[in-house]
Design an enzyme around this catalytic site. Structure first.
Site, PDB file in Angstrom:
ATOM      1  N   ASP A  88      -4.933   1.540   5.975  1.00  0.00           N
ATOM      2  CA  ASP A  88      -6.078   1.832   6.232  1.00  0.00           C
ATOM      3  C   ASP A  88      -6.661   1.516   7.425  1.00  0.00           C
ATOM      4  O   ASP A  88      -6.554   0.174   7.594  1.00  0.00           O
ATOM      5  CB  ASP A  88      -7.293   1.714   4.829  1.00  0.00           C
ATOM      6  CG  ASP A  88      -6.777   2.416   3.459  1.00  0.00           C
ATOM      7  OD1 ASP A  88      -6.405   3.489   3.529  1.00  0.00           O
ATOM      8  OD2 ASP A  88      -6.703   1.637   2.450  1.00  0.00           O
ATOM      9  N   GLY A 103       0.954  -1.058  -0.114  1.00  0.00           N
ATOM     10  CA  GLY A 103       0.046   0.055   0.016  1.00  0.00           C
ATOM     11  C   GLY A 103       0.885   1.164  -0.094  1.00  0.00           C
ATOM     12  O   GLY A 103       0.783   2.046   0.609  1.00  0.00           O
ATOM     13  N   CYS A 111       3.033   0.844   5.888  1.00  0.00           N
ATOM     14  CA  CYS A 111       2.979   1.921   6.400  1.00  0.00           C
ATOM     15  C   CYS A 111       1.638   2.733   6.626  1.00  0.00           C
ATOM     16  O   CYS A 111       0.939   2.930   5.545  1.00  0.00           O
ATOM     17  CB  CYS A 111       3.903   2.885   5.697  1.00  0.00           C
ATOM     18  SG  CYS A 111       5.582   2.429   5.738  1.00  0.00           S
ATOM     19  N   THR A 142       7.191   9.212   4.634  1.00  0.00           N
ATOM     20  CA  THR A 142       5.897   8.595   3.543  1.00  0.00           C
ATOM     21  C   THR A 142       4.878  10.019   3.782  1.00  0.00           C
ATOM     22  O   THR A 142       4.981  10.939   4.657  1.00  0.00           O
ATOM     23  CB  THR A 142       5.115   7.405   4.284  1.00  0.00           C
ATOM     24  OG1 THR A 142       4.208   7.864   5.287  1.00  0.00           O
ATOM     25  CG2 THR A 142       6.070   6.344   4.676  1.00  0.00           C
ATOM     26  N   GLU A 143       4.213   9.835   2.541  1.00  0.00           N
ATOM     27  CA  GLU A 143       3.146  11.300   2.493  1.00  0.00           C
ATOM     28  C   GLU A 143       2.177  11.122   3.803  1.00  0.00           C
ATOM     29  O   GLU A 143       1.835  12.327   4.277  1.00  0.00           O
ATOM     30  CB  GLU A 143       2.304  11.113   1.261  1.00  0.00           C
ATOM     31  CG  GLU A 143       3.188  11.351   0.000  1.00  0.00           C
ATOM     32  CD  GLU A 143       4.176  10.366  -0.476  1.00  0.00           C
ATOM     33  OE1 GLU A 143       4.077   9.376  -0.104  1.00  0.00           O
ATOM     34  OE2 GLU A 143       4.974  10.831  -1.217  1.00  0.00           O
ATOM     35  N   GLU A 144       1.915   9.871   4.164  1.00  0.00           N
ATOM     36  CA  GLU A 144       0.806  10.006   5.253  1.00  0.00           C
ATOM     37  C   GLU A 144       1.552  10.297   6.547  1.00  0.00           C
ATOM     38  O   GLU A 144       0.873  10.902   7.311  1.00  0.00           O
ATOM     39  CB  GLU A 144       0.469   8.474   5.473  1.00  0.00           C
ATOM     40  CG  GLU A 144      -0.901   8.358   6.028  1.00  0.00           C
ATOM     41  CD  GLU A 144      -2.332   9.059   5.565  1.00  0.00           C
ATOM     42  OE1 GLU A 144      -2.289   9.352   4.353  1.00  0.00           O
ATOM     43  OE2 GLU A 144      -3.061   9.585   6.243  1.00  0.00           O
ATOM     44  N   GLU A 193       0.402  -1.139  -5.112  1.00  0.00           N
ATOM     45  CA  GLU A 193      -0.505  -0.418  -4.509  1.00  0.00           C
ATOM     46  C   GLU A 193      -1.767  -0.744  -5.375  1.00  0.00           C
ATOM     47  O   GLU A 193      -1.773  -1.335  -6.661  1.00  0.00           O
ATOM     48  CB  GLU A 193      -0.125   1.137  -5.103  1.00  0.00           C
ATOM     49  CG  GLU A 193      -1.256   2.288  -5.133  1.00  0.00           C
ATOM     50  CD  GLU A 193      -2.039   2.474  -3.944  1.00  0.00           C
ATOM     51  OE1 GLU A 193      -1.451   2.443  -2.567  1.00  0.00           O
ATOM     52  OE2 GLU A 193      -3.148   2.217  -3.806  1.00  0.00           O
ATOM     53  N   ILE A 194      -2.997  -0.738  -4.798  1.00  0.00           N
ATOM     54  CA  ILE A 194      -4.025  -1.193  -5.311  1.00  0.00           C
ATOM     55  C   ILE A 194      -4.731  -0.230  -6.471  1.00  0.00           C
ATOM     56  O   ILE A 194      -5.499  -0.673  -7.281  1.00  0.00           O
ATOM     57  CB  ILE A 194      -5.010  -1.685  -4.209  1.00  0.00           C
ATOM     58  CG1 ILE A 194      -6.031  -2.674  -5.061  1.00  0.00           C
ATOM     59  CG2 ILE A 194      -5.880  -0.401  -3.654  1.00  0.00           C
ATOM     60  CD1 ILE A 194      -6.976  -3.487  -4.000  1.00  0.00           C
TER      61      ILE A 194
HETATM   62  N1  SAM Z   1       1.821   4.005   2.647  1.00  0.00           N
HETATM   63  C1  SAM Z   1       1.320   5.129   2.292  1.00  0.00           C
HETATM   64  C2  SAM Z   1       1.933   6.234   3.250  1.00  0.00           C
HETATM   65  O1  SAM Z   1       2.123   5.977   4.329  1.00  0.00           O
HETATM   66  O2  SAM Z   1       1.802   7.395   2.617  1.00  0.00           O
HETATM   67  C3  SAM Z   1       0.168   5.097   2.043  1.00  0.00           C
HETATM   68  C4  SAM Z   1      -0.897   5.009   3.158  1.00  0.00           C
HETATM   69  S1  SAM Z   1      -2.656   4.977   2.534  1.00  0.00           S
HETATM   70  C5  SAM Z   1      -3.509   5.530   4.065  1.00  0.00           C
HETATM   71  C6  SAM Z   1      -2.884   3.254   2.202  1.00  0.00           C
HETATM   72  C7  SAM Z   1      -2.729   2.829   0.985  1.00  0.00           C
HETATM   73  O3  SAM Z   1      -2.740   1.569   1.033  1.00  0.00           O
HETATM   74  C8  SAM Z   1      -3.753   3.665  -0.320  1.00  0.00           C
HETATM   75  O4  SAM Z   1      -2.624   4.128  -1.032  1.00  0.00           O
HETATM   76  C9  SAM Z   1      -4.372   2.330  -0.323  1.00  0.00           C
HETATM   77  O5  SAM Z   1      -4.926   2.505  -1.868  1.00  0.00           O
HETATM   78  C10 SAM Z   1      -3.548   1.194  -0.485  1.00  0.00           C
HETATM   79  N2  SAM Z   1      -4.011  -0.118  -0.103  1.00  0.00           N
HETATM   80  C11 SAM Z   1      -5.227  -0.481   0.674  1.00  0.00           C
HETATM   81  N3  SAM Z   1      -5.536  -1.900   0.363  1.00  0.00           N
HETATM   82  C12 SAM Z   1      -4.614  -2.220  -0.375  1.00  0.00           C
HETATM   83  C13 SAM Z   1      -4.221  -3.666  -0.844  1.00  0.00           C
HETATM   84  N4  SAM Z   1      -5.107  -4.663  -0.364  1.00  0.00           N
HETATM   85  N5  SAM Z   1      -3.332  -3.472  -1.626  1.00  0.00           N
HETATM   86  C14 SAM Z   1      -2.496  -2.740  -2.173  1.00  0.00           C
HETATM   87  N6  SAM Z   1      -2.703  -1.614  -1.560  1.00  0.00           N
HETATM   88  C15 SAM Z   1      -3.765  -1.358  -1.023  1.00  0.00           C
END
Ligand code: SAM
Length: 229
Positions: free
Chosen positions: A128, A48, A125, A203-205, A71-72
């Site tokens: 969700d 993710g 990181c 990370t952006e988050e 990334e999904i």
């Molecule tokens: N890790 C990054 C950061 O810390 O900035 C992004 C955090 S963001 C809250 C969660 C990310 O996980 C989103 O971009 C979402 O699309 C991705 N994601 C959620 N479920 C996923 C899955 N099953 N497989 C791959 N990516 C997923």
């Protein structure tokens, strides 16, 4: 939804050469109809990865290690792929050639992409949080998924987790603690690990949480040797 996701039937069928062109072996793939090999395997995975801040920060720190974002979301994946292309063209030498990003559902197809023991680090990181109990099965840390992480990680490999949601932190710690293949890394070792600082700040988050003066909860888990039986 992942009905349009493409994934290899096994790790040997995965063609990584377009993601890491500098690492592709010369040779004639026609001969055996297998995809071109890489000189190295992917070793670090960011699950993710979002907009790719962790990948971009890790690339120069681990310049000889292939790092992959999963990334999904299609558009987010394309954004990261563009970002990698731009960084490569702005920098000379092999800087950023060790980065790749693929669209994949990390909850479904990990063993299709990675062989047993292939990975040295997995980053999770700011996943969700899926707050509601009936949504907990959508969490990226669970008993089933932990077994897949254990499969892909080599003994001594590390799962890195960080979140600003305390209840999710407790959930991840509880599920990884309960898994026989993992042990928690001590706070001392955690503080000595350069990747932890990157995960906290890059990370952006993580940057968003810093701006909002939020808390960050970190936990690392080490992949143990398989028992001898
Ligand atoms: N890790 C990054 C950061 O810390 O900035 C992004 C955090 S963001 C809250 C969660 C990310 O996980 C989103 O971009 C979402 O699309 C991705 N994601 C959620 N479920 C996923 C899955 N099953 N497989 C791959 N990516 C997923």
């Amino acid at each position: 939804s992942d009905h349009m996701l493409e994934y290899p039937t096994s790790p040997d069928e995965m063609d990584w050469s377009s993601y890491y062109p500098d690492y592709a072996e010369e040779g004639s793939p026609e001969a055996d109809a297998k995809p071109p090999r890489l000189r190295k395997d992917v070793e670090i995975v960011d699950i993710g990865c979002g907009f790719g801040g962790l990948l971009v920060a890790l690339a120069p720190i681990l310049p000889d290690t292939l790092i992959l974002g999963l990334e999904i979301r299609t558009q987010v994946t394309q954004f990261v792929q563009e970002r990698i292309r731009a960084l490569r063209s702005q920098n000379s030498g092999n800087l950023y050639q060790n980065l790749g990003c693929i669209r994949a559902n990390a909850m479904k197809f990990l063993p299709n992409f990675f062989k047993k023991g292939q990975l040295s680090k997995i980053f999770i990181c700011f996943p969700d949080p899926h707050f509601k109990a009936r949504k907990h099965k959508a969490r990226i840390v669970s008993t089933t998924l932990n077994s897949e992480y254990a499969y892909a990680l080599r003994p001594g490999g590390i799962v890195y987790t960080i979140t600003d949601v305390e209840a999710l932190h407790e959930w991840m710690v509880q599920h990884l603690d309960a898994h026989p293949a993992f042990e928690r890394v001590s706070k001392e070792d955690e503080e000595a690990d350069a990747c932890v600082k990157v995960m906290m700040d890059e990370t952006e988050e993580g940057k968003k949480v810093t701006r909002n003066k939020g808390q960050k909860f970190v936990a690392l888990f080490r992949r143990l040797e398989d028992p001898p039986w």
